[in-house]
Every structure is written in structure tokens, then in C-alpha cells.
Design an enzyme around this catalytic site. Structure first.
Site, PDB file in Angstrom:
ATOM      1  N   GLY A  39      47.456  40.404  42.924  1.00 32.39           N
ATOM      2  CA  GLY A  39      47.066  39.254  43.843  1.00 32.39           C
ATOM      3  C   GLY A  39      45.810  38.889  44.003  1.00 32.39           C
ATOM      4  O   GLY A  39      44.796  39.038  43.284  1.00 32.39           O
ATOM      5  N   GLU A  65      45.253  44.412  40.383  1.00 36.20           N
ATOM      6  CA  GLU A  65      44.846  43.397  39.562  1.00 36.20           C
ATOM      7  C   GLU A  65      44.584  42.110  40.312  1.00 36.20           C
ATOM      8  O   GLU A  65      45.449  41.907  40.929  1.00 36.20           O
ATOM      9  CB  GLU A  65      45.982  43.120  38.669  1.00 36.20           C
ATOM     10  CG  GLU A  65      46.029  44.166  37.354  1.00 36.20           C
ATOM     11  CD  GLU A  65      44.769  44.577  36.550  1.00 36.20           C
ATOM     12  OE1 GLU A  65      43.728  43.678  36.500  1.00 36.20           O
ATOM     13  OE2 GLU A  65      44.782  45.635  35.741  1.00 36.20           O
ATOM     14  N   GLN A 111      48.389  25.637  47.902  1.00 37.16           N
ATOM     15  CA  GLN A 111      47.755  25.854  46.519  1.00 37.16           C
ATOM     16  C   GLN A 111      47.264  24.322  46.016  1.00 37.16           C
ATOM     17  O   GLN A 111      45.981  24.499  45.913  1.00 37.16           O
ATOM     18  CB  GLN A 111      48.542  26.514  45.417  1.00 37.16           C
ATOM     19  CG  GLN A 111      47.726  26.770  44.165  1.00 37.16           C
ATOM     20  CD  GLN A 111      46.543  27.777  44.304  1.00 37.16           C
ATOM     21  OE1 GLN A 111      46.645  28.785  45.012  1.00 37.16           O
ATOM     22  NE2 GLN A 111      45.085  27.445  43.858  1.00 37.16           N
ATOM     23  N   GLU A 119      37.085  31.822  42.321  1.00 34.84           N
ATOM     24  CA  GLU A 119      38.467  31.712  41.576  1.00 34.84           C
ATOM     25  C   GLU A 119      38.907  30.546  42.322  1.00 34.84           C
ATOM     26  O   GLU A 119      39.402  30.467  43.634  1.00 34.84           O
ATOM     27  CB  GLU A 119      39.129  32.732  41.567  1.00 34.84           C
ATOM     28  CG  GLU A 119      40.339  32.448  40.613  1.00 34.84           C
ATOM     29  CD  GLU A 119      41.070  33.864  40.619  1.00 34.84           C
ATOM     30  OE1 GLU A 119      41.735  34.368  41.637  1.00 34.84           O
ATOM     31  OE2 GLU A 119      41.766  33.968  39.590  1.00 34.84           O
TER      32      GLU A 119
HETATM   33  P1  ADP Z   1      48.333  34.665  46.603  1.00 39.64           P
HETATM   34  O1  ADP Z   1      47.182  34.069  47.257  1.00 39.64           O
HETATM   35  O2  ADP Z   1      48.357  34.441  45.124  1.00 39.64           O
HETATM   36  O3  ADP Z   1      49.722  34.370  47.059  1.00 39.64           O
HETATM   37  P2  ADP Z   1      48.170  37.190  47.818  1.00 39.64           P
HETATM   38  O4  ADP Z   1      47.342  38.282  47.730  1.00 39.64           O
HETATM   39  O5  ADP Z   1      48.238  36.682  49.186  1.00 39.64           O
HETATM   40  O6  ADP Z   1      47.827  36.025  46.572  1.00 39.64           O
HETATM   41  O7  ADP Z   1      49.457  37.632  47.511  1.00 39.64           O
HETATM   42  C1  ADP Z   1      49.984  38.683  46.536  1.00 39.64           C
HETATM   43  C2  ADP Z   1      51.118  39.620  47.133  1.00 39.64           C
HETATM   44  O8  ADP Z   1      50.666  40.223  48.071  1.00 39.64           O
HETATM   45  C3  ADP Z   1      52.348  38.414  47.768  1.00 39.64           C
HETATM   46  O9  ADP Z   1      53.354  39.487  47.517  1.00 39.64           O
HETATM   47  C4  ADP Z   1      52.189  38.833  49.063  1.00 39.64           C
HETATM   48  O10 ADP Z   1      53.115  38.451  49.950  1.00 39.64           O
HETATM   49  C5  ADP Z   1      51.308  40.056  49.270  1.00 39.64           C
HETATM   50  N1  ADP Z   1      50.666  39.957  50.487  1.00 39.64           N
HETATM   51  C6  ADP Z   1      50.009  39.288  51.266  1.00 39.64           C
HETATM   52  N2  ADP Z   1      49.355  39.801  52.592  1.00 39.64           N
HETATM   53  C7  ADP Z   1      49.633  41.001  52.424  1.00 39.64           C
HETATM   54  C8  ADP Z   1      49.521  42.011  53.333  1.00 39.64           C
HETATM   55  N3  ADP Z   1      48.564  41.837  54.360  1.00 39.64           N
HETATM   56  N4  ADP Z   1      49.892  43.354  53.049  1.00 39.64           N
HETATM   57  C9  ADP Z   1      50.826  43.544  51.944  1.00 39.64           C
HETATM   58  N5  ADP Z   1      50.801  42.533  51.076  1.00 39.64           N
HETATM   59  C10 ADP Z   1      50.597  41.410  51.200  1.00 39.64           C
END
Ligand code: ADP
Length: 479
Positions: free
Chosen positions: A225, A247, A328, A381
Site C-alpha cells: 500500500g 511493499e 484518487q 508518487e
Molecule cells: P491506498 O492509498 O492505495 O488506498 P493505503 O496504504 O491507504 O493505500 O491502503 C492499503 C491498505 O492498507 C488497504 O487495505 C487499507 O485499508 C489499509 N489501511 C489503511 N489504513 C490502515 C491502518 N491504519 N491500519 C491498517 N491498515 C490500514
């Protein structure tokens, strides 16, 4: 309309909440209603995974092989349907969606084979009469948090090795794309996976993700993420002294030298920067071009972009689908405004919001020229169909600019020179290097991952996945 539940301890379990899965090509199209779990469901899933761990770790490797093989076979057989679901919920084109589903099948196939190749080492001791065995054991319960941009491939490349090496799983897919992860859970359950070995809890990162990160019963966490969330994941894992694999982003350079084959260079740039709507962590967002080919390259790239159709992801003839959601799209438009405001940078093509037959998040790919590497559009990014051209003097400057970034996932070069290709492979500060190929697009059976701010922890995929999904034991015995 169909409703899809979480899978906890082998039971399909309704969530306390429910969310609609919306098609970004047509926001009037609701794909399904999906459970939204809470912390209590996440904890129940973790408890189920913990209970299932000892027996799954000891399961006959042939049983594991058969389950992974059956999953691969079903994914291959249903690749068109799964690819259609993927294109419908994420917005990449149907061809890309079907390709990604096929890749998920290949990954299950690869790890089905790996189940039958697990091995340890027996080595002599320096002490007389002592034997040493080095073996790999499963980590235990693995928490998985996945992003929206590869809704089936990323869950597959985490689930398949985890199962192969004997771990149990709690997976939380991204909220925007629960459909493909649900389909995988359903396939694996019907393939005979014992109850509790794979638990699916759909829901919010801040709720379900946070519960996974806060549980003392999760032995390892794998995350794909954003950089910001990745850092948070790493800190939470450090609190628990827990193994973690991250990643995250990229700001991947594609170098184009004067001696490049122009057609190959333009194909690599357009594919790498704009296919999958530019929503790949391996996307070529910085096109670094030497002076002698610069103008010809820009002209040919714009001509190619003009010929591409941005439309409904599942429509025949679409080359680029919509952006994944309104948030986005706002980010992309915002960066396009930032780019327009940079001194010297020129928006040479695109960047306009587009209207199509259905309400969707359509954006014309944007190409900036005359940019410099210190501009925000070259540092941060964007994760959308936005790329920049940087004009450089020669190969040395190109390499320096390519490496001048806090990221290090994938680096590409287009050249017909063996000397420069070899030098670039050795000196690019990236986990993956591509010569005359797009920076995005990787094989399923070899390591995937980056350096610097892009990745943290062991590599994913191929046999290198064992580094994360197992822990090494050294056993001594007086014979
Ligand atoms: P994007 O901007 O691509 O959505 P994120 O990093 O926000 O990227 O999301 C990637 C994953 O991390 C998703 O499954 C999201 O729900 C999860 N996520 C976001 N915030 C948290 C958090 N505080 N703790 C654990 N997982 C999270």
C-alpha cells in the site's frame, strides 16, 4: 443483489456493517454488497487462524499441493469471469483483468509445486558425534493487508506462499475491491482448505487493519500500500517485535538513450506510464530522455497517446480504463495543477477530465515535458496516468537523475548499447531493472520488491518468499 460475507473459522459470517462495491467505469453500477467487519470480527478471525495453525503446519505436503493445485485450476478455468469482475471493480481493462487473473492462477500453480519441494539441510558439526539439521518452519498466523490496484494478484502472491509454507491467514483486502479477494477465499474453501486456515475480513483499514496490527496473536504482517500506511504498519509491528514485509510506492525512472529503438522506447513508456491507468507501483512516472532523441521521442509518444481510447474498462477497444475512485481522481487532478504551476514545466498532452457514456472517473493521460527532478511531480508518487519527461545531456546524467529519488522499486532503460545496458543493470538503485522493457510487468516466479523507500523486509514471490513466510530452526543432536 448479491451479498458477500466474511469468512471466519470456515463460516461465512455477515459483518456488522455492509458496503457497496461500485464500478469506477459506471458509478450507477453496484457490483455487490460486501460485509464490513469490525475489530471483534478481526479478533475472531485471528483466534480461528491461531487455532488452525498447529495442524495446518503439520498437514501432509501432498494435501497442501492438491488444494493449491485445485485453486489454480479453478482460477484458470474462470479467468475470463474473474478478469471481468476485476475490471468491473478496479477499472483496469478487461484484457488486463483477465491477464491478472491468469497470473493469480500461475502463482497458485507455482506454490503448489513448491509444496513438494520443501527441504532442509543436514550438516556436519565441528563437535564429534553431533548432527545438525537446518529446517524452515511456518511463522504461524500471518496478517495480510492488501491494496486496490491488483485485486487478485496481490492477495494471491501473499496467500499462496503463506499456505505452501504452512501458515494460517487473516486477510483484509482494500475496501474498494473486496470482490476478487472474496472470490479467492471462496475458491480456496471449496478446494478443501480446512476451517480457519484462511480467514477473510473485509472492512476499513483503520478498523480491521488496525485490529490485525494490534493483536499479539499475529506472528507476521505482510502489507502492500502507501508509504504513509506502510510506516505505520512497521511501527506497530516493531511494538510487537513482529516480522513485517512492506511493499510501498515508486517513482520509477525509464531512461531513453539516443541510441534507443524509438518504437520500443515509446511502447515501453506508454505501457509503463499509462496502462492500468498508471495505477501500478512499478509505473514509469519519470521518462528521462537524452538530448539527441528527446524531441522525436516526445512527438512519437504524444502521437501514440492520441491514438489510445480512454473509456469503460470492459468495453471493446478501450486501452485505458478509469481512475479507481473520486479520491484518487482528485489526487491526480491536483498533481496536474501542481505540475502546471511549476516554472518551466509544460503540460504537453492530456490531463483533462473526460465524459463518457456512463458516469465514471475518466481522465486523459497527462504528459509533462521540460520538467526537472526537483519538482514535486518528479518527487512524489501520484499513482495515476501522469508522467513527466526530463531532458538530460547524456547517460551519466540520466543514471544520476534515475537514482535521485527516495524510492527504488523498478528502473528501466531503452538502449541498443550493451555497455550502457550492462552498466545500468549494475548501477540502478532499484530492486528490479528492465532493459528495453516497461518498468511494470513482472514474472510470477521470481523475486519482486525494491530498495530505499519502496520496500522493507524480505522479497515477495518465487522461492524468495520463503524468507518471509518461514523461520529457520537449527537443531543439534548427539548421535
Ligand atoms: P491506498 O492509498 O492505495 O488506498 P493505503 O496504504 O491507504 O493505500 O491502503 C492499503 C491498505 O492498507 C488497504 O487495505 C487499507 O485499508 C489499509 N489501511 C489503511 N489504513 C490502515 C491502518 N491504519 N491500519 C491498517 N491498515 C490500514
Amino acid at each position: 443483489m448479491d451479498t458477500f460475507s466474511n469468512l471466519i473459522g470456515g463460516e461465512w459470517t455477515e459483518g456488522p456493517g455492509i458496503t457497496e462495491n461500485i464500478n469506477p467505469s459506471n458509478t450507477d453500477d453496484v457490483i455487490g454488497r460486501y460485509a464490513q467487519g469490525d475489530a471483534a470480527q478481526a479478533n475472531a478471525a485471528i483466534a480461528a487462524a491461531k487455532a488452525a495453525a498447529p495442524s495446518w503446519a503439520r498437514t501432509n505436503v501432498m494435501v497442501r499441493h492438491n488444494i493449491l493445485k485445485a485453486a489454480a485450476a479453478e482460477i484458470f478455468a474462470r479467468a475470463k469471469e474473474l478478469g471481468d469482475l476485476l475490471a468491473r471493480e478496479e477499472g483496469k481493462t478487461l484484457a488486463e483483468g483477465i491477464g491478472e487473473a491468469g497470473r493469480a492462477g500461475q502463482i497458485f500453480d507455482f506454490f503448489a509445486g513448491e509444496c513438494l519441494r520443501l527441504a532442509g539441510e543436514k550438516v556436519p558439526s565441528i563437535r564429534p558425534g553431533v548432527e545438525i539439521e537446518i529446517t524452515r518452519e511456518p511463522m504461524g498466523v500471518v496478517g495480510m493487508i492488501t491494496p486496490w490496484n491488483f485485486p487478485i494478484a496481490i492477495p494471491a502472491w501473499k496467500i499462496a506462499p503463506a499456505l505452501c509454507y504452512g501458515n494460517t491467514i487473516v486477510i483484509k483486502p482494500a475496501e474498494l475491491v473486496p470482490g476478487c479477494a472474496w472470490a479467492l477465499a471462496d475458491i480456496l474453501k471449496r478446494a478443501g482448505l480446512p476451517d480457519g486456515v484462511l480467514n477473510l475480513v473485509m472492512g476499513k483499514g483503520s478498523v480491521v487493519g488496525e485490529a490485525i496490527l494490534s493483536s499479539p496473536d499475529v506472528d507476521a504482517v505482510t502489507f502492500t500500500g502507501s508509504v504513509a500506511t506502510g510506516k505505520h504498519v512497521a511501527m506497530k509491528c516493531a511494538e510487537h517485535m513482529r516480522k513485517v514485509q512492506l511493499e510501498m510506492g515508486g517513482k520509477n525512472p525509464l531512461v531513453i538513450l539516443d541510441d534507443a529503438d524509438l518504437d520500443i522506447a515509446v511502447d515501453c513508456a506508454v505501457n509503463g506510464a499509462f496502462f492500468s491507468t498508471g495505477q501500478r507501483c512499478t509505473a514509469s512516472s519519470r521518462l528521462i530522455v537524452t538530448e539527441g532523441i528527446h524531441d522525436r521521442f516526445v512527438e512519437a509518444t504524444i502521437a501514440k497517446l492520441q491514438s489510445l481510447s480512454v473509456d469503460d474498462a470492459r468495453k471493446d477497444g478501450t486501452h485505458i480504463g478509469p481512475v479507481v475512485d473520486a479520491k484518487q481522481l482528485d489526487t491526480d487532478m491536483n498533481y496536474i495543477e501542481i505540475g502546471r504551476g511549476e516554472d518551466g514545466a509544460r503540460l504537453a498532452w492530456g490531463g483533462e477530465r473526460l465524459n463518457r457514456a456512463t458516469p465514471g472517473f475518466y481522465l486523459q493521460p497527462a504528459l509533462f515535458t521540460e520538467t526537472s527532478n526537483d519538482m514535486r511531480i518528479n518527487r512524489e508518487e501520484i499513482f495515476g496516468p501522469v508522467a513527466t519527461v526530463l531532458r538530460v545531456k547524456d547517460y551519466d546524467e540520466a543514471l544520476a537523475v534515475a537514482n535521485d529519488t527516495r524510492f527504488g522499486l523498478s528502473s528501466g532503460i531503452c538502449t541498443t548499447s550493451l555497455k550502457y545496458a550492462s552498466h545500468f543493470k549494475r548501477n540502478a538503485e532499484a530492486g528490479m531493472v528492465m532493459v528495453n522493457l516497461p518498468t511494470a510487468g513482472v514474472d510470477p516466479h521470481v523475486p519482486f520488491g525494491g530498495r530505499k523507500g519502496s520496500s522493507y523486509g524480505p522479497r515477495e514471490q518465487g522461492r524468495y518468499a520463503a524468507e518471509f513466510y518461514t523461520t529457520v530452526k537449527t537443531a543439534y543432536q548427539l548421535a
